[in-house]
Design a protein around this motif. Structure first.
Motif, short mmCIF file in Angstrom:
data_model
loop_
_atom_site.label_atom_id
_atom_site.label_comp_id
_atom_site.label_asym_id
_atom_site.label_seq_id
_atom_site.Cartn_x
_atom_site.Cartn_y
_atom_site.Cartn_z
N ARG A 207 -51.61 2.98 -43.05
CA ARG A 207 -51.68 4.06 -42.07
C ARG A 207 -52.41 3.55 -40.81
O ARG A 207 -53.44 2.90 -40.90
CB ARG A 207 -52.42 5.25 -42.68
CG ARG A 207 -52.15 6.56 -41.99
CD ARG A 207 -52.70 7.71 -42.79
NE ARG A 207 -52.23 8.98 -42.24
CZ ARG A 207 -52.56 10.16 -42.75
NH1 ARG A 207 -53.35 10.24 -43.80
NH2 ARG A 207 -52.08 11.27 -42.20
N TRP A 208 -51.82 3.84 -39.66
CA TRP A 208 -52.37 3.44 -38.35
C TRP A 208 -52.45 1.91 -38.18
O TRP A 208 -53.22 1.42 -37.35
CB TRP A 208 -53.75 4.03 -38.11
CG TRP A 208 -53.75 5.52 -38.09
CD1 TRP A 208 -53.13 6.34 -37.21
CD2 TRP A 208 -54.42 6.40 -39.01
NE1 TRP A 208 -53.34 7.66 -37.50
CE2 TRP A 208 -54.15 7.73 -38.62
CE3 TRP A 208 -55.23 6.19 -40.13
CZ2 TRP A 208 -54.65 8.83 -39.30
CZ3 TRP A 208 -55.72 7.29 -40.80
CH2 TRP A 208 -55.43 8.58 -40.39
N CYS A 209 -51.69 1.16 -38.94
CA CYS A 209 -51.74 -0.30 -38.76
C CYS A 209 -51.05 -0.67 -37.45
O CYS A 209 -50.20 0.07 -36.94
CB CYS A 209 -51.11 -1.03 -39.94
SG CYS A 209 -49.31 -0.97 -39.98
N GLU A 210 -51.41 -1.81 -36.91
CA GLU A 210 -50.84 -2.31 -35.66
C GLU A 210 -50.31 -3.72 -35.86
O GLU A 210 -50.76 -4.45 -36.76
CB GLU A 210 -51.90 -2.31 -34.55
CG GLU A 210 -52.41 -0.92 -34.17
CD GLU A 210 -51.37 -0.07 -33.47
OE1 GLU A 210 -50.37 -0.65 -32.97
OE2 GLU A 210 -51.54 1.17 -33.42
N ASP A 260 -43.87 10.72 -40.08
CA ASP A 260 -45.32 10.80 -39.93
C ASP A 260 -45.75 9.74 -38.91
O ASP A 260 -45.63 8.55 -39.17
CB ASP A 260 -45.99 10.57 -41.29
CG ASP A 260 -47.50 10.77 -41.25
OD1 ASP A 260 -48.10 10.63 -40.16
OD2 ASP A 260 -48.08 11.03 -42.32
N SER A 261 -46.24 10.17 -37.77
CA SER A 261 -46.57 9.23 -36.69
C SER A 261 -47.63 8.22 -37.08
O SER A 261 -47.70 7.13 -36.49
CB SER A 261 -47.01 10.00 -35.44
OG SER A 261 -48.18 10.77 -35.72
N SER A 262 -48.47 8.54 -38.05
CA SER A 262 -49.52 7.60 -38.45
C SER A 262 -48.97 6.38 -39.16
O SER A 262 -49.66 5.38 -39.34
CB SER A 262 -50.57 8.30 -39.32
OG SER A 262 -50.01 8.73 -40.54
N TYR A 263 -47.70 6.45 -39.57
CA TYR A 263 -47.05 5.30 -40.23
C TYR A 263 -45.98 4.67 -39.33
O TYR A 263 -45.16 3.89 -39.80
CB TYR A 263 -46.39 5.75 -41.55
CG TYR A 263 -47.38 6.09 -42.63
CD1 TYR A 263 -48.01 5.09 -43.37
CD2 TYR A 263 -47.69 7.42 -42.92
CE1 TYR A 263 -48.91 5.41 -44.37
CE2 TYR A 263 -48.59 7.74 -43.91
CZ TYR A 263 -49.21 6.75 -44.64
OH TYR A 263 -50.10 7.05 -45.63
N ARG A 264 -45.98 5.00 -38.04
CA ARG A 264 -44.90 4.61 -37.13
C ARG A 264 -44.66 3.09 -37.11
O ARG A 264 -43.53 2.63 -37.25
CB ARG A 264 -45.21 5.09 -35.71
CG ARG A 264 -44.14 4.72 -34.68
CD ARG A 264 -44.55 5.20 -33.29
NE ARG A 264 -45.85 4.64 -32.91
CZ ARG A 264 -46.01 3.41 -32.42
NH1 ARG A 264 -44.97 2.61 -32.28
NH2 ARG A 264 -47.21 2.98 -32.10
#
Length: 278
Positions: A207-210, A260-264
């Motif tokens: 989650r929220w990885c870049e 889910d935007s946190s996993y975009r």
């Protein structure tokens, strides 16, 4: 009124009362007795307790019937007490132990079911009883895909292997979900549901990885996200090989995750990998 039976203290035969209900004669040894009123009252009380309130005097079969009726009514606590009564009468009754386990064991806590299931399995005399015990225990696993994977592993195993599988699964009831999924992957490495469950339990890590890297080295997911992506892809490949329905189950879940935007960032890379493989 229920029939009252008095027993001869000399030979164990039945005592037949005369019309006054005060003199009794044994129908076996013909000994005579003066029957006290309190004896009759005691027997009447016992029969009322049994037939009206159902607390005393019931045999194991009656208790099991009562217990499973209470389960159907959703009253596990009272059902549990019935199964416990049956166990007290017949300590090696498999049905009683299975019912007792399925309603919470000694109800001292969540894991109190485990020793009760272990007891039920140990006294099972038929393969079907062993299988029924195992399948019932898997209801306490945290994911239906894990349950299905463990049941498949049990179904294809030999009876000796089944004992080992039962032992392993009973030990992970109540453990961390990822630990349970790891056992499923070890036991059934070709079952897509085991890997799918593992992927779902590990997805929180991405989650929220870049993306990492630069123009020269290229952008890519961090190592921990690559690990999770590989688990999802393993589940997808196995599901695709099994059936279109299994494949769609995995894709539907990934689609939900994509929204889910946190996993975009993660799902973009995952969907790209799936499209490349077709």
């Amino acid at each position: 009124m229920a029939k009252i039976t008095l027993i001869c203290e000399q030979c164990g035969g039945n005592i037949i009362l005369d019309n006054s209900h005060e003199i009794g004669t044994c129908d076996h040894c013909f000994a005579q007795f003066v029957v006290k009123q309190d004896q009759i009252i005691q027997k009447i009380t016992q029969n009322i307790t049994k037939h009206v309130y159902g607390y005393e005097g019931k045999d194991v079969e009656e208790l099991l019937i009562d217990g499973y009726k209470l389960v159907d009514l959703g009253d596990d606590k009272k059902a549990n007490a019935k199964f416990k009564q049956a166990i007290n009468i017949e300590p090696d009754c498999w049905s009683a132990w299975l019912g007792y386990a399925s309603t919470g064991g000694d109800r001292s806590g969540y894991l109190s079911i485990v020793p009760a299931y272990r007891k039920a399995y140990s006294i099972a005399t038929e393969e079907k009883q062993e299988a029924d015990t195992y399948v019932d225990m898997t209801r306490y696993l945290p994911d239906r895909d894990l349950r299905a994977a463990f049941i498949r592993a049990f179904n294809v195993a030999s009876r000796k292997e089944r004992h080992n599988i039962f032992d392993l699964v009973s030990k992970v009831i109540g453990c961390d979900e990822s630990e349970i999924a790891s056992l499923a992957v070890d036991l059934c490495p070709e079952d897509w549901r085991a890997h799918f469950a593992m992927a779902k339990f590990r997805q929180i890590r991405v989650r929220w990885c870049e993306l990492e890297g630069n123009f020269f080295t290229g952008k890519h997911l961090p190592a921990h996200a690559v690990e999770v992506l590989n688990v999802f892809m393993r589940a997808y490949r196995l599901a695709k090989n099994e059936s279109d329905e299994a494949k769609q189950t995995v894709l539907s879940y990934i689609n939900t995750l994509t929204n889910d935007s946190s996993y975009r960032v993660f799902t973009t890379e995952l969907n790209n990998q799936i499209r490349r493989e077709g």
